[in-house]
Design a protein around this motif. Structure first.
Motif, short mmCIF file in Angstrom:
data_model
loop_
_atom_site.label_atom_id
_atom_site.label_comp_id
_atom_site.label_asym_id
_atom_site.label_seq_id
_atom_site.Cartn_x
_atom_site.Cartn_y
_atom_site.Cartn_z
N GLU A 252 17.48 -70.73 -42.71
CA GLU A 252 16.74 -71.95 -42.42
C GLU A 252 17.64 -72.90 -41.66
N ARG A 253 17.13 -73.44 -40.58
CA ARG A 253 17.92 -74.37 -39.76
C ARG A 253 17.68 -75.79 -40.28
N LEU A 254 18.58 -76.26 -41.10
CA LEU A 254 18.52 -77.59 -41.70
C LEU A 254 19.69 -78.40 -41.15
N TYR A 255 19.38 -79.52 -40.52
CA TYR A 255 20.41 -80.37 -39.93
C TYR A 255 20.82 -81.48 -40.90
N ALA A 256 22.11 -81.73 -41.00
CA ALA A 256 22.64 -82.85 -41.77
C ALA A 256 23.06 -83.93 -40.78
N ILE A 257 22.28 -85.01 -40.71
CA ILE A 257 22.50 -86.06 -39.73
C ILE A 257 23.10 -87.28 -40.44
N PRO A 258 24.35 -87.66 -40.09
CA PRO A 258 24.95 -88.83 -40.74
C PRO A 258 24.30 -90.12 -40.23
N GLN A 259 24.07 -91.04 -41.14
CA GLN A 259 23.48 -92.34 -40.81
C GLN A 259 24.59 -93.40 -40.75
N LYS A 260 24.26 -94.55 -40.21
CA LYS A 260 25.24 -95.63 -40.08
C LYS A 260 25.68 -96.19 -41.44
N PHE B 177 14.65 -80.47 -40.98
CA PHE B 177 14.48 -79.10 -40.50
C PHE B 177 14.30 -79.13 -38.99
N ASP B 178 14.74 -78.08 -38.35
CA ASP B 178 14.53 -77.93 -36.91
C ASP B 178 13.05 -77.63 -36.69
N LEU B 179 12.37 -78.49 -35.96
CA LEU B 179 10.93 -78.34 -35.78
C LEU B 179 10.58 -77.23 -34.79
N ARG B 180 11.44 -76.98 -33.84
CA ARG B 180 11.16 -75.93 -32.85
C ARG B 180 11.34 -74.53 -33.42
N GLN B 181 12.40 -74.36 -34.20
CA GLN B 181 12.70 -73.03 -34.74
C GLN B 181 13.24 -73.21 -36.17
N PRO B 182 12.34 -73.36 -37.16
CA PRO B 182 12.81 -73.67 -38.52
C PRO B 182 13.54 -72.50 -39.20
N GLU B 183 13.22 -71.28 -38.82
CA GLU B 183 13.89 -70.12 -39.42
C GLU B 183 14.40 -69.21 -38.32
N VAL B 184 15.57 -68.62 -38.57
CA VAL B 184 16.17 -67.71 -37.62
C VAL B 184 16.54 -66.43 -38.38
#
Length: 102
Positions: free
Chosen positions: A49-57, A65-72
């Protein structure tokens, strides 16, 4: 002093030889499974599963989750070490749950 250096050298040489033997046996078993597919599968696939961890300010982390390709589906090899430019399945299964840092 010289005796401890000799013992250390022998231990290191033994470990290198042991690693080389284990790697060779692992590769031989993989080649056997490729030649005899009924014995056990040599290759497999791991769904990640393509799950992004995006740091906030504010210091928190947002997960998306990656909306274009959620699973690889990633090809892998059933062995202890990586062979034939593929990672071992056991390693990919452990890494499949980790988020991708941004």
């Amino acid at each position: 002093m010289k005796r401890s250096i000799d013992i250390t050298g022998r231990v290191l040489a033994s470990l290198v030889i042991l690693f080389a033997v284990v790697y060779a046996v692992d590769y031989a078993l993989l080649r056997y499974h490729i030649a005899n597919p009924k014995s056990a599968p040599a290759f497999g696939n791991v769904t990640m599963e393509r799950l992004y961890a995006i740091p906030q300010k504010n210091g928190k982390i947002e997960y998306q989750f990656d909306l274009r390709q959620p699973e690889v589906s990633v090809p892998c090899v059933h062995s202890l070490f990586p062979h034939m430019d593929q990672s071992p399945c056991w390693y990919l299964q452990r890494q499949s749950q980790k988020p991708i840092p941004m």
